[in-house]
Design a protein around this motif. Sequence first.
Motif, PDB file in Angstrom:
ATOM      1  N   ILE A  81       0.862  -1.180   0.000  1.00  0.00           N
ATOM      2  CA  ILE A  81       0.000   0.000   0.000  1.00  0.00           C
ATOM      3  C   ILE A  81       0.900   1.231   0.000  1.00  0.00           C
ATOM      4  N   ASP A  82       0.590   2.197  -0.861  1.00  0.00           N
ATOM      5  CA  ASP A  82       1.352   3.444  -0.824  1.00  0.00           C
ATOM      6  C   ASP A  82       0.409   4.637  -0.906  1.00  0.00           C
ATOM      7  N   ALA A  83       0.905   5.763  -0.415  1.00  0.00           N
ATOM      8  CA  ALA A  83       0.094   6.973  -0.348  1.00  0.00           C
ATOM      9  C   ALA A  83       0.216   7.765  -1.633  1.00  0.00           C
TER      10      ALA A  83
ATOM     11  N   MET B 253      -5.081   6.361  -0.609  1.00  0.00           N
ATOM     12  CA  MET B 253      -4.209   5.210  -0.479  1.00  0.00           C
ATOM     13  C   MET B 253      -4.395   4.314  -1.701  1.00  0.00           C
TER      14      MET B 253
ATOM     15  N   THR C  63      -6.142   7.352   5.738  1.00  0.00           N
ATOM     16  CA  THR C  63      -4.747   7.682   6.031  1.00  0.00           C
ATOM     17  C   THR C  63      -3.959   6.394   6.262  1.00  0.00           C
ATOM     18  N   MET C  64      -2.662   6.487   6.124  1.00  0.00           N
ATOM     19  CA  MET C  64      -1.790   5.343   6.357  1.00  0.00           C
ATOM     20  C   MET C  64      -1.898   4.884   7.814  1.00  0.00           C
TER      21      MET C  64
ATOM     22  N   SER D  73       5.404   6.532   3.617  1.00  0.00           N
ATOM     23  CA  SER D  73       4.264   6.504   2.697  1.00  0.00           C
ATOM     24  C   SER D  73       3.991   5.141   2.081  1.00  0.00           C
TER      25      SER D  73
END
Length: 251
Positions: free
Chosen positions: A166-168, A173, A187-188, A206
């Motif tokens: 998972i990345d921002a 996301m 949010t993360m 992130s």
Amino acid sequence: MAEFNNIDIVGECKNGLEAVTLIPQVRPDLVFLDIQMPGLNGFQVINKLQELKQPIPLIVFVTAFDSYAIKAFDVHALDYVLKPVDERRLKDAVDKVQLMLERKQQDGNNQKLARLVADFTGDDCEDILRKLASGEPITTNPYPDILAIKDGSEVTRVAVNDIQWIDAAGDYMCVHATDQTHIMRRTMKELEKDLDPKKFVRAHRSAMVNIKFVQKMVSHISGEYHLILNNGTELKVSRSHRDRVKEMIKL
């Protein structure tokens, strides 16, 4: 049966035909069934209920002939009582019924508990029943197996085990699963609370990765570390998260 305060009489029958009609209607826990009756005898009543695919209650046969006892147990009677009925012998039969009902109730409770725990944890129901029977502790996993991702009016259920990383991306996301990438507005930090820390680890501020998809961790001349996933994706590991990542992949 006034002396047996744990028994409520819900019906009486004059013959076997009446018994076949009444038993499915009132569904008693226990039936005292005379073997010798007009119309249908006690054994024929049981056979008829089986033919009609009706649940068979606990049966205590009543008979004047001891020779019927063996046949009584061939049709799974819980017990039998000889005529004239001895009060002590009747009490023994009732106690046996009470014990059987308690066991059935406990087995039913265990089955319900096992199904509940299995639904919650994804564990095998039979294994949970085995633990219940042996007194072993049952641990539950508080983290969900499914991540619900809302996109407009649609909600996609993504199996957590299929999420690779998972990345921002700004306020969103990007959830990269084995089949496709899903976008969600969270949010993360929120996602990190929902995902099992034994499976997911932050690679940097992130990005978060599912350890089972990590093929290797490599170091570069610059001193940076990168994770290489099974699909070839390369993720940078920040200095602040390096030790935790190493611990997770057993380096």
